[in-house]
Design a protein around this motif. Structure first.
Motif, mmCIF file in Angstrom:
data_model
loop_
_atom_site.group_PDB
_atom_site.id
_atom_site.type_symbol
_atom_site.label_atom_id
_atom_site.label_comp_id
_atom_site.label_asym_id
_atom_site.label_seq_id
_atom_site.Cartn_x
_atom_site.Cartn_y
_atom_site.Cartn_z
ATOM 1 N N HIS A 30 23.841 -15.421 -30.639
ATOM 2 C CA HIS A 30 25.163 -14.918 -30.289
ATOM 3 C C HIS A 30 25.331 -13.446 -30.653
ATOM 4 O O HIS A 30 26.030 -12.704 -29.957
ATOM 5 N N GLY A 31 24.714 -13.013 -31.746
ATOM 6 C CA GLY A 31 24.809 -11.612 -32.142
ATOM 7 C C GLY A 31 24.253 -10.685 -31.079
ATOM 8 O O GLY A 31 24.838 -9.634 -30.787
ATOM 9 N N SER A 34 26.406 -10.737 -27.911
ATOM 10 C CA SER A 34 27.662 -9.985 -28.040
ATOM 11 C C SER A 34 27.525 -8.549 -27.554
ATOM 12 O O SER A 34 28.522 -7.921 -27.171
ATOM 13 N N ILE A 35 26.312 -8.002 -27.545
ATOM 14 C CA ILE A 35 26.114 -6.608 -27.111
ATOM 15 C C ILE A 35 26.462 -6.436 -25.635
ATOM 16 O O ILE A 35 27.286 -5.578 -25.283
ATOM 17 N N SER A 38 30.254 -7.045 -25.182
ATOM 18 C CA SER A 38 31.059 -5.911 -25.642
ATOM 19 C C SER A 38 31.003 -4.767 -24.629
ATOM 20 O O SER A 38 32.016 -4.113 -24.349
ATOM 21 N N LEU A 88 34.946 -12.346 -28.584
ATOM 22 C CA LEU A 88 34.196 -11.507 -29.516
ATOM 23 C C LEU A 88 34.239 -12.069 -30.937
ATOM 24 O O LEU A 88 33.282 -11.888 -31.704
ATOM 25 N N LEU A 91 31.447 -14.617 -30.890
ATOM 26 C CA LEU A 91 30.111 -14.022 -30.783
ATOM 27 C C LEU A 91 29.764 -13.133 -31.972
ATOM 28 O O LEU A 91 28.621 -13.124 -32.436
ATOM 29 N N TRP A 92 30.718 -12.375 -32.473
ATOM 30 C CA TRP A 92 30.456 -11.447 -33.583
ATOM 31 C C TRP A 92 30.463 -12.140 -34.943
ATOM 32 O O TRP A 92 29.562 -11.944 -35.753
ATOM 33 N N PHE A 93 31.499 -12.934 -35.177
ATOM 34 C CA PHE A 93 31.722 -13.450 -36.534
ATOM 35 C C PHE A 93 31.588 -14.964 -36.640
ATOM 36 O O PHE A 93 31.788 -15.526 -37.715
ATOM 37 N N ASP A 94 31.259 -15.617 -35.533
ATOM 38 C CA ASP A 94 31.180 -17.081 -35.508
ATOM 39 C C ASP A 94 32.502 -17.696 -35.974
ATOM 40 O O ASP A 94 32.534 -18.757 -36.588
#
Length: 320
Positions: A30-31, A34-35, A38, A88, A91-94
């Motif tokens: 997911h990290g 996220s790119i 974003s 986000l 995807l970024w912070f779960d």
């Protein structure tokens, strides 16, 4: 995790929160995912905001066609912002929790902006029909007051159509063990299937909203272009025909970009429950993210006045 409770002998239950999901099966990356997400959100917001600023600051674009384009851009900004925070966050912070009421609010705005976009595309087809069939009276028919009334009618239609939806969901008894959503946002067919109750009314009302908004809009858009085609074919000069058709190309592409993913997602949610969850997720992202990204690109490429105004805006920013 959500707090555990004993649900024995509880006849009515509504969850404190739902659990959202990003892209099923790809949680480990997911990290990285996220790119591009974003980047897509940034392009969508930047492109549509540029269109809004370009139309506002360029007097030559103060025409009905570009006012409707501004409505489309503003709607795309709203549609993007309605899903950006939760997507986000996942995807970024779960961070996968969304409160029950917050979910209903997000769902209301998400579907409202979809109805508004469909209505704006219909208004734009009417604009093209008037411009081509009655060019001498174009400015007299589509005055600023008429455009404002059309805009207010579009907002009122979306609000009135979607207003009952959250309340129809709040009356339902939900299942304590069915709090996992299929997306990173709240989507009406997904939320209502978390209920342990008869959802026939919800299904019928959802179908009514789809048919009375997107269904009717698409039929009237087709009718508008049938009349436009009849008018264009009546023009004597082939050059005039091509010029008239060229003024419609951007709008036709925007219609396809919006309605094809929307129809695909509706069909999958109703008849494709056997498909992998990743298919549901990807189709939903295409429906919600692709139109706001592509619309500014389509209009900046196909419309020279918009392209030149956007370039001037960027040059001013660079010089500033």
């Amino acid at each position: 995790m959500l707090p555990s409770h004993s649900y024995v002998n509880i006849s009515f239950f509504q969850p404190h929160a739902f659990l959202m999901i990003g892209i099923p099966g790809l949680e480990a990356v997911h990290g990285w995912i996220s790119i591009p997400f974003s980047s897509v959100y940034t392009v969508a917001l930047t492109g549509n905001c540029l269109i809004l600023l370009a139309v506002r600051r360029t007097p030559s674009l103060h025409q009905p066609m570009y006012y409707f384009l501004s409505m489309l851009a503003l709607t795309d900004v709203g549609l993007t912002l309605s899903t950006l925070p939760t997507t986000l966050a996942v995807l970024w912070f779960d961070y996968r929790h969304i409160g029950f009421n917050a979910c209903l609010v997000q769902m209301f705005f998400l579907h409202s902006f979809s109805v508004v976009e469909s209505s704006v595309l219909l208004a734009m087809s009417f604009d093209r029909f008037v411009a081509i069939s009655n060019p001498l009276h174009y400015a007299a028919i589509l005055t600023n007051n008429v455009i404002i009334r059309i805009g207010l009618a579009i907002v009122a239609r979306a609000t009135l159509s979607l207003f009952p939806v959250p309340f129809l969901l709040k009356r339902l008894n939900f299942c304590p063990d069915k709090i996992l959503l299929s997306h990173s946002f709240c989507f009406h067919p997904d939320v209502m299937r978390r209920a342990c109750a008869d959802i026939t009314i919800n299904i019928l009302y959802g179908l009514y909203v789809v048919l009375s908004t997107g269904g009717i809009d698409s039929l009237f858009i087709i009718l508008s272009y049938a009349l436009i085609l009849h008018t264009v074919l009546g023009l004597a000069s082939p050059r005039e025909r091509i010029r008239a058709f060229n003024t419609c190309v951007s709008h036709i592409l925007a219609v396809f970009v919006f309605f094809i993913p929307g129809i695909t997602m509706s069909m999958i949610h109703r008849f494709g429950r056997h498909l992998p969850t990743v298919v549901h997720a990807l189709v939903a992202y295409v429906y919600l993210v692709v139109p706001p990204v592509l619309n500014p690109i389509i209009y900046s490429v196909k419309s020279k006045p918009i392209r030149e105004a956007m370039i001037r805006m960027l040059k001013r920013k660079g010089q500033g």
